[in-house]
Design a protein around this motif. Structure first.
Motif, PDB file in Angstrom:
ATOM      1  N   ALA A   1       0.825  -1.208   0.000  1.00 35.15           N
ATOM      2  CA  ALA A   1       0.000   0.000   0.000  1.00 35.15           C
ATOM      3  C   ALA A   1       0.856   1.254   0.000  1.00 35.15           C
ATOM      4  N   THR A   2       2.149   1.106   0.180  1.00 38.65           N
ATOM      5  CA  THR A   2       3.038   2.270   0.203  1.00 38.65           C
ATOM      6  C   THR A   2       3.175   2.844  -1.196  1.00 38.65           C
ATOM      7  N   GLN A   3       2.924   4.126  -1.330  1.00 35.96           N
ATOM      8  CA  GLN A   3       2.996   4.783  -2.625  1.00 35.96           C
ATOM      9  C   GLN A   3       4.032   5.901  -2.575  1.00 35.96           C
ATOM     10  N   PRO A   4       4.696   6.212  -3.689  1.00 33.93           N
ATOM     11  CA  PRO A   4       4.522   5.535  -4.989  1.00 33.93           C
ATOM     12  C   PRO A   4       5.273   4.197  -5.030  1.00 33.93           C
ATOM     13  N   ALA A   5       4.596   3.158  -5.487  1.00 28.71           N
ATOM     14  CA  ALA A   5       5.167   1.811  -5.515  1.00 28.71           C
ATOM     15  C   ALA A   5       5.858   1.578  -6.859  1.00 28.71           C
ATOM     16  N   LEU A   6       7.080   2.094  -6.977  1.00 29.16           N
ATOM     17  CA  LEU A   6       7.812   1.988  -8.238  1.00 29.16           C
ATOM     18  C   LEU A   6       8.554   0.664  -8.364  1.00 29.16           C
ATOM     19  N   ILE A   7       8.694  -0.065  -7.260  1.00 30.09           N
ATOM     20  CA  ILE A   7       9.406  -1.340  -7.253  1.00 30.09           C
ATOM     21  C   ILE A   7       8.505  -2.391  -6.622  1.00 30.09           C
ATOM     22  N   GLU A   8       8.459  -3.575  -7.237  1.00 31.79           N
ATOM     23  CA  GLU A   8       7.656  -4.661  -6.667  1.00 31.79           C
ATOM     24  C   GLU A   8       8.394  -5.978  -6.838  1.00 31.79           C
ATOM     25  N   THR A   9       8.267  -6.850  -5.844  1.00 30.73           N
ATOM     26  CA  THR A   9       8.889  -8.168  -5.872  1.00 30.73           C
ATOM     27  C   THR A   9       7.803  -9.233  -6.022  1.00 30.73           C
ATOM     28  N   PHE A  10       8.000 -10.116  -6.976  1.00 34.67           N
ATOM     29  CA  PHE A  10       7.067 -11.216  -7.230  1.00 34.67           C
ATOM     30  C   PHE A  10       7.773 -12.543  -6.973  1.00 34.67           C
ATOM     31  N   THR A  11       7.037 -13.510  -6.467  1.00 32.72           N
ATOM     32  CA  THR A  11       7.521 -14.881  -6.369  1.00 32.72           C
ATOM     33  C   THR A  11       6.646 -15.746  -7.254  1.00 32.72           C
ATOM     34  N   PHE A  12       7.208 -16.233  -8.348  1.00 32.08           N
ATOM     35  CA  PHE A  12       6.443 -17.027  -9.301  1.00 32.08           C
ATOM     36  C   PHE A  12       6.211 -18.428  -8.755  1.00 32.08           C
ATOM     37  N   ALA A  13       5.061 -19.007  -9.113  1.00 37.87           N
ATOM     38  CA  ALA A  13       4.664 -20.295  -8.557  1.00 37.87           C
ATOM     39  C   ALA A  13       5.503 -21.447  -9.082  1.00 37.87           C
ATOM     40  N   GLY A  14       6.065 -21.299 -10.265  1.00 35.56           N
ATOM     41  CA  GLY A  14       6.840 -22.373 -10.879  1.00 35.56           C
ATOM     42  C   GLY A  14       6.964 -22.128 -12.363  1.00 35.56           C
ATOM     43  N   PRO A  15       7.447 -23.128 -13.108  1.00 36.96           N
ATOM     44  CA  PRO A  15       7.633 -22.947 -14.552  1.00 36.96           C
ATOM     45  C   PRO A  15       6.325 -22.547 -15.250  1.00 36.96           C
ATOM     46  N   GLY A  16       6.454 -21.724 -16.276  1.00 32.86           N
ATOM     47  CA  GLY A  16       5.292 -21.284 -17.051  1.00 32.86           C
ATOM     48  C   GLY A  16       5.459 -19.863 -17.531  1.00 32.86           C
ATOM     49  N   GLU A  17       4.402 -19.322 -18.103  1.00 32.49           N
ATOM     50  CA  GLU A  17       4.410 -17.956 -18.633  1.00 32.49           C
ATOM     51  C   GLU A  17       3.479 -17.090 -17.798  1.00 32.49           C
ATOM     52  N   TYR A  18       3.951 -15.934 -17.430  1.00 36.83           N
ATOM     53  CA  TYR A  18       3.200 -15.010 -16.589  1.00 36.83           C
ATOM     54  C   TYR A  18       3.173 -13.637 -17.253  1.00 36.83           C
ATOM     55  N   GLU A  19       2.163 -12.850 -16.881  1.00 39.70           N
ATOM     56  CA  GLU A  19       2.101 -11.464 -17.335  1.00 39.70           C
ATOM     57  C   GLU A  19       2.045 -10.568 -16.102  1.00 39.70           C
ATOM     58  N   ILE A  20       3.055  -9.715 -15.959  1.00 38.74           N
ATOM     59  CA  ILE A  20       3.024  -8.721 -14.894  1.00 38.74           C
ATOM     60  C   ILE A  20       2.717  -7.362 -15.523  1.00 38.74           C
ATOM     61  N   CYS A  21       1.905  -6.584 -14.830  1.00 36.19           N
ATOM     62  CA  CYS A  21       1.470  -5.283 -15.352  1.00 36.19           C
ATOM     63  C   CYS A  21       1.514  -4.249 -14.227  1.00 36.19           C
ATOM     64  N   ILE A  22       1.575  -2.998 -14.641  1.00 35.61           N
ATOM     65  CA  ILE A  22       1.452  -1.895 -13.691  1.00 35.61           C
ATOM     66  C   ILE A  22       0.469  -0.879 -14.243  1.00 35.61           C
ATOM     67  N   ASP A  23      -0.416  -0.401 -13.367  1.00 37.47           N
ATOM     68  CA  ASP A  23      -1.398   0.610 -13.737  1.00 37.47           C
ATOM     69  C   ASP A  23      -1.250   1.782 -12.776  1.00 37.47           C
ATOM     70  N   VAL A  24      -1.779   2.932 -13.162  1.00 41.15           N
ATOM     71  CA  VAL A  24      -1.584   4.147 -12.375  1.00 41.15           C
ATOM     72  C   VAL A  24      -2.882   4.925 -12.268  1.00 41.15           C
ATOM     73  N   ASP A  25      -2.924   5.823 -11.278  1.00 41.66           N
ATOM     74  CA  ASP A  25      -4.016   6.778 -11.196  1.00 41.66           C
ATOM     75  C   ASP A  25      -3.516   8.047 -10.530  1.00 41.66           C
ATOM     76  N   ASN A  26      -4.400   9.018 -10.453  1.00 47.32           N
ATOM     77  CA  ASN A  26      -4.146  10.249  -9.717  1.00 47.32           C
ATOM     78  C   ASN A  26      -5.479  10.671  -9.132  1.00 47.32           C
ATOM     79  N   LYS A  27      -5.838   9.995  -8.032  1.00 47.16           N
ATOM     80  CA  LYS A  27      -7.140  10.249  -7.422  1.00 47.16           C
ATOM     81  C   LYS A  27      -7.182  11.654  -6.824  1.00 47.16           C
ATOM     82  N   PRO A  28      -8.340  12.285  -6.857  1.00 47.83           N
ATOM     83  CA  PRO A  28      -9.636  11.757  -7.272  1.00 47.83           C
ATOM     84  C   PRO A  28      -9.973  12.018  -8.731  1.00 47.83           C
ATOM     85  N   CYS A  29      -9.040  12.572  -9.463  1.00 49.91           N
ATOM     86  CA  CYS A  29      -9.384  13.094 -10.787  1.00 49.91           C
ATOM     87  C   CYS A  29      -9.166  12.107 -11.922  1.00 49.91           C
ATOM     88  N   ILE A  30      -8.197  11.235 -11.792  1.00 51.97           N
ATOM     89  CA  ILE A  30      -7.919  10.256 -12.845  1.00 51.97           C
ATOM     90  C   ILE A  30      -7.882   8.876 -12.199  1.00 51.97           C
TER      91      ILE A  30
END
Length: 413
Positions: free
Chosen positions: A247-276
């Protein structure tokens, strides 16, 4: 139908209120119950131009603790303190801006007389008129957080215009605009915005998510990051459409632990509340990550027969290597300098040499998309022998041609 719509409308209004966004003109601070009475609750204008031409009437309600003391740093702050502040907040969609704030019909506040903390302001309780204005980068009430001020006591007059010239604002950041009465004076106020600073947006992405797109099976925890994006305030990370992160913002860095072999899609989205909000442009920025099933393994090399005599053939083969469609397996023969004599994709080979010499056979196993240099005759194995992580592996074996037969003589000496 109306009964069904009421809960929806209620939730919408609550969400707008919780973010501090205004719907229509803000309500000026008159008795302490309005959210404009404090910086932290000031309603956020999606653009400062919403305040262009805005008028309101101040009251003599005193709440000095809700404003800075002194009001600004430097000479603008000399002998100043807050008395009856009204706060506005706005998103900056420009770097430079000028605000003019005109006050007239001011009344003196008889309840203020030498009450400020500096104890030398000169509030007489009679004939104290006018306003003071400032723009701040946060709600700390620290005078050093002011980025522009017109609070000099020499401007505390009725029918007078204060001017704040702002420069160096950060696009998309929130700033806080204060109007306060000199010695608690209450005036009719009109705000004029000079310059273009209309509602902006969060522009398209001009970067990629930084981090590995191919991951080794024994290194499943990976860190990804982006640079701050102009206009964005909050950052939300997703893996295969499931939100993940802090929940700490701005969250410019994130750590993921993948479940195992395979293909994954990681994404990042943004806002600027309350206006966007998140569902507005830009679209999420995404990266496909492949976790490999296997690691590169060059296996074992065997040769028959080494050493051999000149003009004889030495055969060599590789076993125990990683046999995976995503990996390539090569066999390479080099001289003692590392220069490649033979190179071919496969698991076996042979070579005949007509002199006494030692060569080196390499087994080279690698993930196909990780290698920028293919082995070629005339190249040097040292150019790509160092392997990164699980993506490639080398092993080697020296083979030798030497004369092992005792000499024979046509005639004894």
């Amino acid at each position: 139908m109306l009964n069904r719509l009421l809960p929806v409308l209620t939730l919408l209004l609550l969400s707008l209120y919780s973010f501090g966004q205004i719907v229509g003109p803000p309500e000026p601070c008159t008795d302490g119950s309005e959210n404009t009475c404090q910086c932290e609750t000031a309603p956020v204008q999606c653009t400062i131009e919403d305040l262009d031409g805005f008028t309101f009437s101040m009251t003599e309600y005193l709440h000095a603790g809700d404003g800075p003391d002194p009001m600004c740093s430097g000479t603008q702050g000399n002998n100043t303190t807050s008395h009856n502040p009204t706060w506005f907040a706005f998103l900056a969609w420009c770097e430079d801006l000028t605000l003019e704030v005109h006050a007239d019909n001011c009344t003196d506040n008889p309840d203020v007389g030498n009450q400020n903390s500096n104890n030398n302001f000169g509030c007489n309780g009679a004939d104290d008129f006018g306003i003071q204005v400032g723009v701040y980068e946060d709600c700390s009430l620290d005078p050093n957080s002011a980025i522009a001020c017109d609070t000099d006591v020499g401007g505390c007059e009725d029918d007078y215009t204060r001017t704040v010239v702002i420069s160096g604002m950060t696009i998309g950041s929130t700033y806080y605009f204060l109007v306060d009465g000199c010695c608690g004076s209450a005036c009719d106020v009109e705000i004029t915005v000079i310059g273009s600073c209309g509602l902006g947006d969060i522009g398209p992405w001009e970067q990629e998510i930084q981090g590995n797109c191919v991951v080794c099976p024994d290194d499943l925890t990976q860190t990804y990051e982006i640079d701050a994006h102009p206009g964005a305030v909050n950052y939300y990370w997703y893996i295969d459409d499931a939100e993940e992160g802090t929940a700490t913002q701005p969250a410019l860095i994130e750590t993921f632990t993948f479940a195992g072999p395979g293909e994954y899609e990681i994404c990042i989205d943004v806002d600027n509340k309350p206006c966007i909000q998140q569902d507005e442009d830009p679209e999420p920025l995404c990266k496909t990550v492949t976790v490999l099933d296997n690691s590169a393994d060059a296996g074992d090399i065997s040769a028959t027969t080494s050493p051999s005599c000149p003009d004889e053939t030495i055969n060599y083969s590789i076993t125990g290597f990683t046999d995976d469609p995503l990996f390539e397996q090569w066999i390479i023969l080099t001289d003692d300098t590392g220069m490649i004599i033979e190179a071919s994709e496969g698991t076996s080979g042979s070579y005949t040499e007509d002199e006494c010499i030692t060569y080196t056979v390499y087994s080279y196993n690698f993930y196909s998309d990780s290698i920028m240099i293919d082995p070629v005759v005339g190249g040097n194995v040292n150019d790509f022998e160092e392997c990164m992580s699980c993506f490639c592996d080398f092993t080697s074996l020296d083979i030798t041609w030497e004369d092992t037969e005792a000499p024979t003589f046509d005639a004894p000496p």
